[in-house]
Scaffold this motif. Structure first.
Motif, PDB file in Angstrom:
ATOM      1  N   TYR A   1     -14.232   1.947   4.088  1.00 50.87           N
ATOM      2  CA  TYR A   1     -13.631   2.489   5.449  1.00 50.87           C
ATOM      3  C   TYR A   1     -13.113   3.740   5.427  1.00 50.87           C
ATOM      4  O   TYR A   1     -12.404   4.037   4.461  1.00 50.87           O
ATOM      5  N   THR A   2     -13.565   4.808   6.138  1.00 52.98           N
ATOM      6  CA  THR A   2     -13.053   6.009   6.231  1.00 52.98           C
ATOM      7  C   THR A   2     -13.147   6.781   7.448  1.00 52.98           C
ATOM      8  O   THR A   2     -13.489   6.276   8.555  1.00 52.98           O
TER       9      THR A   2
ATOM     10  N   PHE B   1     -10.032   3.050   2.769  1.00 54.34           N
ATOM     11  CA  PHE B   1     -10.070   1.834   2.012  1.00 54.34           C
ATOM     12  C   PHE B   1     -11.438   1.824   1.176  1.00 54.34           C
ATOM     13  O   PHE B   1     -12.424   1.749   1.612  1.00 54.34           O
ATOM     14  N   TYR B   2     -11.121   1.423  -0.099  1.00 43.36           N
ATOM     15  CA  TYR B   2     -12.328   1.162  -1.002  1.00 43.36           C
ATOM     16  C   TYR B   2     -11.829   0.261  -2.240  1.00 43.36           C
ATOM     17  O   TYR B   2     -10.720   0.595  -2.699  1.00 43.36           O
ATOM     18  N   ARG B   3     -12.728  -0.689  -2.355  1.00 41.78           N
ATOM     19  CA  ARG B   3     -12.621  -1.647  -3.352  1.00 41.78           C
ATOM     20  C   ARG B   3     -11.057  -2.308  -3.529  1.00 41.78           C
ATOM     21  O   ARG B   3     -10.273  -2.353  -4.404  1.00 41.78           O
ATOM     22  N   GLY B   4     -10.433  -2.584  -2.247  1.00 38.21           N
ATOM     23  CA  GLY B   4      -9.228  -3.262  -2.348  1.00 38.21           C
ATOM     24  C   GLY B   4      -8.116  -2.483  -2.304  1.00 38.21           C
ATOM     25  O   GLY B   4      -7.016  -2.836  -2.141  1.00 38.21           O
ATOM     26  N   GLU B   5      -8.264  -1.133  -2.428  1.00 40.89           N
ATOM     27  CA  GLU B   5      -7.244  -0.017  -2.123  1.00 40.89           C
ATOM     28  C   GLU B   5      -7.154   0.863  -1.060  1.00 40.89           C
ATOM     29  O   GLU B   5      -8.085   1.109  -0.544  1.00 40.89           O
ATOM     30  N   MET B   6      -5.905   1.183  -0.635  1.00 44.39           N
ATOM     31  CA  MET B   6      -5.855   2.119   0.424  1.00 44.39           C
ATOM     32  C   MET B   6      -5.424   3.456   0.046  1.00 44.39           C
ATOM     33  O   MET B   6      -4.778   3.379  -1.070  1.00 44.39           O
TER      34      MET B   6
ATOM     35  N   ARG C   1      -2.809  -6.044  -6.979  1.00 43.80           N
ATOM     36  CA  ARG C   1      -3.213  -6.671  -5.926  1.00 43.80           C
ATOM     37  C   ARG C   1      -4.144  -5.814  -5.053  1.00 43.80           C
ATOM     38  O   ARG C   1      -3.605  -4.854  -4.501  1.00 43.80           O
ATOM     39  N   ARG C   2      -5.261  -6.490  -4.860  1.00 49.18           N
ATOM     40  CA  ARG C   2      -6.458  -5.894  -4.016  1.00 49.18           C
ATOM     41  C   ARG C   2      -6.230  -6.336  -2.565  1.00 49.18           C
ATOM     42  O   ARG C   2      -6.171  -7.893  -2.645  1.00 49.18           O
TER      43      ARG C   2
ATOM     44  N   ALA D   1      -3.074  -3.660   8.414  1.00 45.65           N
ATOM     45  CA  ALA D   1      -1.966  -2.592   8.000  1.00 45.65           C
ATOM     46  C   ALA D   1      -2.464  -1.171   8.530  1.00 45.65           C
ATOM     47  O   ALA D   1      -1.604  -0.613   9.015  1.00 45.65           O
ATOM     48  N   GLU D   2      -3.703  -0.726   8.715  1.00 46.94           N
ATOM     49  CA  GLU D   2      -4.040   0.326   9.216  1.00 46.94           C
ATOM     50  C   GLU D   2      -3.625   0.500  10.789  1.00 46.94           C
ATOM     51  O   GLU D   2      -3.315   1.337  11.245  1.00 46.94           O
ATOM     52  N   ARG D   3      -4.016  -0.722  11.561  1.00 51.36           N
ATOM     53  CA  ARG D   3      -3.879  -0.611  12.746  1.00 51.36           C
ATOM     54  C   ARG D   3      -2.504  -0.575  13.228  1.00 51.36           C
ATOM     55  O   ARG D   3      -1.915  -0.192  14.053  1.00 51.36           O
ATOM     56  N   ALA D   4      -1.386  -0.860  12.222  1.00 51.36           N
ATOM     57  CA  ALA D   4       0.104  -0.757  12.421  1.00 51.36           C
ATOM     58  C   ALA D   4       0.590   0.260  12.013  1.00 51.36           C
ATOM     59  O   ALA D   4       1.686   0.626  12.064  1.00 51.36           O
ATOM     60  N   SER D   5      -0.080   1.114  11.389  1.00 53.89           N
ATOM     61  CA  SER D   5       0.498   2.409  10.556  1.00 53.89           C
ATOM     62  C   SER D   5       0.337   3.493  11.465  1.00 53.89           C
ATOM     63  O   SER D   5      -0.550   3.696  12.322  1.00 53.89           O
ATOM     64  N   ASP D   6       1.110   4.698  11.286  1.00 53.50           N
ATOM     65  CA  ASP D   6       1.091   5.857  11.931  1.00 53.50           C
ATOM     66  C   ASP D   6       0.585   6.785  11.306  1.00 53.50           C
ATOM     67  O   ASP D   6       0.246   8.110  11.716  1.00 53.50           O
ATOM     68  N   ARG D   7      -0.189   6.497   9.891  1.00 58.02           N
ATOM     69  CA  ARG D   7      -0.925   7.716   9.205  1.00 58.02           C
ATOM     70  C   ARG D   7      -2.256   6.879   8.963  1.00 58.02           C
ATOM     71  O   ARG D   7      -2.311   5.710   9.163  1.00 58.02           O
ATOM     72  N   LYS D   8      -3.275   7.591   8.604  1.00 58.40           N
ATOM     73  CA  LYS D   8      -4.721   7.210   8.316  1.00 58.40           C
ATOM     74  C   LYS D   8      -4.774   6.834   6.833  1.00 58.40           C
ATOM     75  O   LYS D   8      -4.002   7.795   6.090  1.00 58.40           O
TER      76      LYS D   8
END
Length: 193
Positions: free
Chosen positions: A79-80, A27-32, A7-8, A17-24
Motif C-alpha cells: 500500500y503506497t 505498508f508492506y509485509r505487516g509493517e508501516m 508483531r505484524r 490506523a492509516e485512516r485515523a492518522s494525520d501522517r501518511k
C-alpha cells in the motif's frame, strides 16, 4: 537473551490506523513506514503537473488523483502513495472505502533525493505488478527532465526521455503533448531545497 517477535499488522489493521492518522505511511509485509514531507520545489512541480493534467482531461472520462489517494498493489501487498495517478476507466477502490485505488492507468512520481532510488527501483518493481498500469512517469527535480516508461507487454517496458524547457512528452491519457515548461513553471533549480 531472546527478543520478542515483531508483531505484524494485517492490511485491515493498517488501513484502520492509516485512516485515523494525520501522517501518511506505506505498508508492506505487516509493517508501516512513515513517509517524509515534500520540499517546496517538489510541491510546485507536482502541482504544476497535476493542474496541467486536470485541465487537459476536464472533458474526458478520466480521473486525476493527488498524493492523498493511496494505491494498493494487490499482487505484492504494498500500500503506497504516489504523487499523481490517473485512470480513464471506472475507478476501482479497495475494502468498500474510496481512498485506496486499485486500477491506476498512469502513475507519476516526482523524484526527491531521499526517494529517487526507491521510486526507480523497488517501488517500480511493485507498480509493474499492477495490471492496469500502462505508464510510469518520473519527474526530475535537478533539471527539466521527464522519463516516461510505457508498458509493451506484461514484462517489457520502453523508456522515453524528454529534457529541457523546450521539450514535450507524450502521455497516453492526453491528446496534447505535455510541455516541460509547464511542469517546471516558476521552479528555481538554483535553490537548494
Amino acid at each position: 537473551m531472546s527478543t520478542a517477535p515483531i508483531r505484524r499488522l494485517t492490511p485491515e489493521e493498517y488501513l484502520a490506523a492509516e485512516r485515523a492518522s494525520d501522517r501518511k505511511h506505506e505498508f508492506y509485509r505487516g509493517e508501516m513506514f512513515a513517509m517524509a514531507g515534500a520540499s517546496r520545489k517538489h510541491v510546485a512541480v507536482t502541482g504544476n503537473f497535476f493542474a496541467w493534467l486536470h485541465y487537459q482531461l476536464r472533458d474526458e472520462p478520466c480521473t486525476v488523483f493527488t498524493s492523498d489517494m493511496r494505491v494498493e498493489v494487490e499482487r505484492t501487498g504494498l500500500y503506497t502513495y504516489h504523487d499523481i495517478s490517473v485512470t480513464c476507466e471506472q475507478p476501482e477502490f479497495g475494502d468498500g472505502h474510496f481512498d485506496t485505488l486499485l486500477n491506476p492507468q498512469m502513475i507519476v512520481e516526482v523524484l526527491s533525493p531521499s526517494t529517487e532510488t526507491y521510486d526507480r527501483g523497488k517501488k517500480f518493481d511493485h507498480y509493474r505488478q499492477v495490471a492496469s498500469l500502462k505508464e510510469y512517469v518520473l519527474v526530475s527535480l535537478d533539471q527539466p527532465m521527464i522519463e516516461r516508461y510505457t508498458r509493451v507487454d506484461e514484462d517489457r517496458w520502453t523508456l522515453d526521455v524528454a529534457k529541457g524547457f523546450e521539450a514535450t512528452v507524450e502521455l497516453s491519457v492526453t491528446s496534447e503533448p505535455l510541455p516541460l515548461a509547464e511542469v517546471y513553471r516558476r521552479v528555481d533549480f538554483s535553490a537548494d531545497e
